[in-house]
Design a protein around this motif. Structure first.
Motif, PDB file in Angstrom:
ATOM      1  N   UNK A 289       0.802  -1.236   0.000  1.00  0.00           N
ATOM      2  CA  UNK A 289       0.000   0.000   0.000  1.00  0.00           C
ATOM      3  C   UNK A 289       0.829   1.278   0.000  1.00  0.00           C
ATOM      4  N   UNK A 290       2.022   1.246   0.544  1.00  0.00           N
ATOM      5  CA  UNK A 290       2.803   2.493   0.648  1.00  0.00           C
ATOM      6  C   UNK A 290       4.059   2.485  -0.212  1.00  0.00           C
ATOM      7  N   UNK A 291       4.397   1.315  -0.788  1.00  0.00           N
ATOM      8  CA  UNK A 291       5.659   1.234  -1.525  1.00  0.00           C
ATOM      9  C   UNK A 291       6.828   1.179  -0.551  1.00  0.00           C
ATOM     10  N   UNK A 292       7.980   1.725  -0.946  1.00  0.00           N
ATOM     11  CA  UNK A 292       9.188   1.562  -0.129  1.00  0.00           C
ATOM     12  C   UNK A 292       9.274   2.582   1.002  1.00  0.00           C
ATOM     13  N   UNK A 293       8.262   2.650   1.847  1.00  0.00           N
ATOM     14  CA  UNK A 293       8.362   3.574   2.985  1.00  0.00           C
ATOM     15  C   UNK A 293       7.394   3.206   4.105  1.00  0.00           C
ATOM     16  N   UNK A 294       7.669   3.797   5.242  1.00  0.00           N
ATOM     17  CA  UNK A 294       6.754   3.709   6.384  1.00  0.00           C
ATOM     18  C   UNK A 294       6.130   5.083   6.564  1.00  0.00           C
ATOM     19  N   UNK A 295       4.822   5.104   6.782  1.00  0.00           N
ATOM     20  CA  UNK A 295       4.117   6.360   7.052  1.00  0.00           C
ATOM     21  C   UNK A 295       3.616   6.301   8.489  1.00  0.00           C
ATOM     22  N   UNK A 296       3.893   7.344   9.245  1.00  0.00           N
ATOM     23  CA  UNK A 296       3.390   7.426  10.622  1.00  0.00           C
ATOM     24  C   UNK A 296       2.534   8.678  10.748  1.00  0.00           C
TER      25      UNK A 296
END
Ligand code: SIN
Ligand code: FE2
Length: 218
Positions: free
Chosen positions: A204-211
């Motif tokens: 869902x986000x690709x190569x990252x973490x979303x906070x």
């Protein structure tokens, strides 16, 4: 999204709610049923207030990229850390907080024992692989009556959750997509941080973490 086998095993083995300290709790997978709506909200916000790398008062460029929505946004520059009603890059008010954000923050706070949470600030953090957030306290709000509600999406990370002093030993808490951590009351000023995010790609986000970090700052 169909959870993979590893997720399914993990979900069965671990309790949905894990107390971390008095006033602090991990709500596993709490945000997962709403992940797509929340990420659509993120896309909407960052189209108006793009993610950017802020500069610390000491002059370092932060590796985590940030934006905000809500009445107040957290910003940092050479003059210090503060909350500002306007995006300093555009001079315009921060985008409104999507209804789905407010609802998630309130229901998670309630599950953590804090009834009636109505945040006025949502900090959006984007971590690319290798990015970390060093141990800190959230104390720019000026009052500590309400909890912090922190939502993880995308790539996993290890959250450090310490005590009231920087030197207190920190717990290492693995966070997965949809996990929510709530800390308030006696642990409101506990030190916390994030270890470097490992390489990977999330569907869902690709190569990252979303906070998403919700606070009552006004
Ligand atoms: C923060 O402390 O602002 C963010 C924590 C996280 O990314 O989990
Ligand atoms: Fe924080």
């Amino acid at each position: 999204m169909t959870p993979d086998l590893f997720d399914a095993l993990e979900d069965d083995a671990l309790p949905a709610t894990q107390p971390l300290a008095p006033g602090a709790v991990l709500l596993r997978r709490f945000a997962r049923p709403r992940d797509e709506v929340l990420l659509a909200g993120v896309a909407q916000v960052i189209a108006q207030a793009p993610l950017r790398h802020l500069v610390t008062p000491g002059g370092f460029r932060m590796s985590v990229a940030m934006s905000n929505c809500g009445g107040l946004g957290w910003v940092s520059d050479r003059s210090g850390y503060r909350y500002d009603a306007k995006d300093p890059e555009s001079g315009r008010p921060w985008p409104a907080m999507p209804a789905a954000f407010l609802d998630l923050a309130a229901t998670a706070a309630q599950a953590g024992g804090f009834e009636g949470f109505a945040p006025d600030a949502c900090l959006i953090n984007r971590y690319e692989p290798g990015t970390r957030l060093s141990l800190h306290q959230d104390r720019d709000e000026g009052h500590y009556d309400w909890p912090i509600v922190s939502v993880s999406m995308g790539l996993p990370a290890v959250f450090l959750f310490g005590g009231g002093r920087r030197s207190d030993k920190a717990q290492r808490i693995p966070l997965a997509h949809g996990d929510v951590v709530v800390w308030g009351g006696p642990s409101r000023l506990h030190y916390h941080g994030v270890l470097p995010v490992k390489e990977g790609v999330h569907p869902l986000t690709g190569p990252c973490r979303i906070n998403l970090t919700f606070r009552k700052a006004g």
